[in-house]
Design a protein around this motif. Structure first.
Motif, PDB file in Angstrom:
ATOM      1  N   ASN A 211       0.999  -0.791   0.078  1.00 45.58           N
ATOM      2  CA  ASN A 211       0.516   0.169   0.215  1.00 45.58           C
ATOM      3  C   ASN A 211       1.016   1.197  -0.089  1.00 45.58           C
ATOM      4  O   ASN A 211       0.568   2.223  -0.492  1.00 45.58           O
TER       5      ASN A 211
ATOM      6  N   LEU B 189       1.340   4.239  -2.830  1.00 50.65           N
ATOM      7  CA  LEU B 189       1.062   5.947  -2.506  1.00 50.65           C
ATOM      8  C   LEU B 189       2.127   7.101  -2.934  1.00 50.65           C
ATOM      9  O   LEU B 189       1.802   7.802  -3.874  1.00 50.65           O
TER      10      LEU B 189
ATOM     11  N   SER C 166       1.762   6.951  -6.551  1.00 54.26           N
ATOM     12  CA  SER C 166       0.611   7.645  -7.028  1.00 54.26           C
ATOM     13  C   SER C 166       0.733   8.955  -6.671  1.00 54.26           C
ATOM     14  O   SER C 166       0.544  10.109  -7.518  1.00 54.26           O
TER      15      SER C 166
ATOM     16  N   ARG D  78      -9.446   6.825   0.879  1.00 53.75           N
ATOM     17  CA  ARG D  78      -8.645   7.372   0.508  1.00 53.75           C
ATOM     18  C   ARG D  78      -9.056   7.297  -0.727  1.00 53.75           C
ATOM     19  O   ARG D  78      -8.769   8.162  -1.425  1.00 53.75           O
ATOM     20  N   ARG D  79      -8.686   6.341  -1.230  1.00 50.93           N
ATOM     21  CA  ARG D  79      -8.903   5.330  -2.647  1.00 50.93           C
ATOM     22  C   ARG D  79      -9.505   6.175  -3.577  1.00 50.93           C
ATOM     23  O   ARG D  79      -9.275   7.030  -4.267  1.00 50.93           O
TER      24      ARG D  79
ATOM     25  N   MET E 106      -8.583   9.339  -5.864  1.00 55.44           N
ATOM     26  CA  MET E 106      -8.817   9.489  -7.802  1.00 55.44           C
ATOM     27  C   MET E 106      -9.472  10.875  -8.672  1.00 55.44           C
ATOM     28  O   MET E 106     -10.062  10.816  -9.197  1.00 55.44           O
TER      29      MET E 106
ATOM     30  N   TYR F 204      -1.854  12.593   1.381  1.00 52.10           N
ATOM     31  CA  TYR F 204      -1.504  11.415   0.961  1.00 52.10           C
ATOM     32  C   TYR F 204      -0.392  10.579   2.145  1.00 52.10           C
ATOM     33  O   TYR F 204      -0.188   9.932   2.838  1.00 52.10           O
TER      34      TYR F 204
ATOM     35  N   THR G 276      -4.050   7.535 -11.020  1.00 50.37           N
ATOM     36  CA  THR G 276      -5.148   6.693 -11.009  1.00 50.37           C
ATOM     37  C   THR G 276      -5.277   5.294 -11.230  1.00 50.37           C
ATOM     38  O   THR G 276      -5.724   4.559 -10.785  1.00 50.37           O
TER      39      THR G 276
ATOM     40  N   LEU H 273      -3.558   3.839  -7.899  1.00 50.88           N
ATOM     41  CA  LEU H 273      -4.588   3.980  -7.194  1.00 50.88           C
ATOM     42  C   LEU H 273      -5.522   2.434  -7.631  1.00 50.88           C
ATOM     43  O   LEU H 273      -6.672   2.470  -6.480  1.00 50.88           O
TER      44      LEU H 273
ATOM     45  N   TYR I 117      -4.727   0.588  -4.838  1.00 54.35           N
ATOM     46  CA  TYR I 117      -4.550   0.159  -3.592  1.00 54.35           C
ATOM     47  C   TYR I 117      -6.124  -0.317  -3.061  1.00 54.35           C
ATOM     48  O   TYR I 117      -6.495   0.062  -3.135  1.00 54.35           O
ATOM     49  N   LYS I 118      -5.181  -0.773  -1.438  1.00 59.21           N
ATOM     50  CA  LYS I 118      -6.636  -1.535  -0.966  1.00 59.21           C
ATOM     51  C   LYS I 118      -7.094  -0.571   0.032  1.00 59.21           C
ATOM     52  O   LYS I 118      -5.660  -0.214   1.387  1.00 59.21           O
ATOM     53  N   ASP I 119      -7.992   0.347   0.539  1.00 59.63           N
ATOM     54  CA  ASP I 119      -8.258   1.578   1.464  1.00 59.63           C
ATOM     55  C   ASP I 119      -8.794   0.345   2.398  1.00 59.63           C
ATOM     56  O   ASP I 119      -9.528  -0.158   2.138  1.00 59.63           O
TER      57      ASP I 119
END
Length: 371
Positions: free
Chosen positions: A4, A8, A11, A67-68, A72, A114, A176, A179, A182-184
């Motif tokens: 993760n 971040l 991104s 967050r994700r 985005m 971030y 994006t 993202l 990415y696991k929110d």
């Protein structure tokens, strides 16, 4: 380093390109379109106003959708704002360019989240290191953004710099891609708000106030000087755009390179000692007309994380960024006027007032803690 955090970082590199490109080009473009010389820095200042106004909004949105989705949403918005900036250059509209810069600032307000997202991927004692790592990504942004903008400035030959913002639209949208993986860990914010302290109660804590002042005035000095730099170099001193861009890149690199060690230094020596070191470095660099705020900003952010409860995090983070970037916006707005009425050296000397305020707030917090 976990997956993760890596996502971040990648991104952030692309999302944050909007900031150095705005610093690099907005003053130069503003000087071409503005009706008065003192208004040349208005686009840059409005981008920081956008950051300040949307700081609490960004935190609130992320507390609801996560967050994700928040990142985005901001990346898509920044991409559209970049296209609007390109269109404003083609139309030679100063008002429209200012509005585009304001919207880019709103996107950057989300990008500043971030560092808080990075903290949430690690244990609290590792927060300074996580913040350092995520801010280090700013070096990538500093070199990708201005270089791409400079390379693409003549894509539309009749309208210099329109191509720079078209490329920026692609860069900001690229974030994006990372993202998507990415696991929110976000959960709906259903915590009882009665347990949440008011803004006055938060700011009455000496450590919270120390963190706030350190971050705010570190960024204020940076904005005050960096807003004026491209105009002082390229417009007034007639230094080439390539060399001006190199100075901006080296500045941002100098901002973030200390991130390699700042997190470990904070863990070893504590927040206050690193803040004193940051003020000392600022003093030396101001006297030589350079600047660096990394020690103060990372110390301030990581100290902030320790001064609020879990159910207060979005409230505290949003309030912190509102104050930090409001002060930064004020500094940026006044930069053009100061440069027109005074000189580059005078602007550097004015910054010493901010350093005194940082020292006083840190001393107060240290004394209160010893009692």
């Amino acid at each position: 380093m976990n997956k993760n955090l890596w996502l971040l970082i990648l991104s952030q590199i692309f999302a944050f390109t909007a900031a150095p490109v705005t610093v690099f080009l907005s003053g130069i473009i503003g000087s071409q379109f503005s009706p008065a010389k003192s208004l040349a820095t208005l686009p840059m200042a409005l981008s920081i106003v956008g950051i300040a106004i949307f700081a609490i909004f960004a935190a609130k949105v992320m507390s609801i959708i996560g967050r994700r989705a928040g990142f985005m949403f901001a990346s898509i918005g920044s991409s559209l704002a970049s296209l609007l900036a390109a269109y404003s250059i083609i139309c030679e509209s100063f008002i429209l360019f200012n509005f585009a810069c304001f919207l880019l600032g709103a996107g950057v307000a989300f990008s500043h989240q971030y560092r808080f997202a990075a903290v949430e991927t690690v244990k609290k004692d590792m927060a300074p290191k996580a913040i350092s790592i995520i801010l280090l990504a700013g070096i990538g942004s500093a070199f990708i953004g201005p270089n791409a903008a400079n390379f693409s400035k003549e894509i539309i030959s009749e309208h210099l710099y329109a191509g720079s913002y078209i490329v920026l639209a692609v860069l900001t949208l690229t974030s994006t891609i990372f993202l998507l993986f990415y696991k929110d860990g976000h959960k709906p914010n259903n915590v009882n708000k009665k347990n949440s302290r008011s803004y006055l109660e938060l700011i009455s804590q000496p450590r919270f106030l120390q963190a706030l002042i350190a971050s705010a005035f570190a960024y204020a000095v940076m904005a005050f000087l960096m807003t004026a730099t491209p105009i002082s170099m390229h417009v007034m001193e007639k230094i080439s755009l390539t060399k001006t861009g190199l100075v901006i890149q080296l500045h941002i690199a100098a901002m973030f390179l200390p991130s390699l060690v700042t997190g470990n230094l904070i863990r070893k020596f504590g927040h206050s000692k690193i803040m004193y070191a940051g003020v000392f470095l600022f003093l030396i660099t101001i006297l030589t007309s350079l600047f660096d705020q990394n020690f103060l900003f990372i110390s301030g952010t990581s100290l902030l994380v320790l001064s609020y409860r879990e159910n207060e995090k979005f409230k505290a983070q949003g309030f912190n960024d509102l104050i930090v970037y409001s002060i930064q916006a004020t500094a940026s707005l006044s930069a053009g006027v100061f440069l027109t009425l005074t000189s580059w050296k005078t602007m550097n000397l004015v910054c010493m007032i901010f350093l005194v305020l940082i020292i006083l707030s840190t001393l107060r917090a240290d004394i209160k803690e010893r009692k």
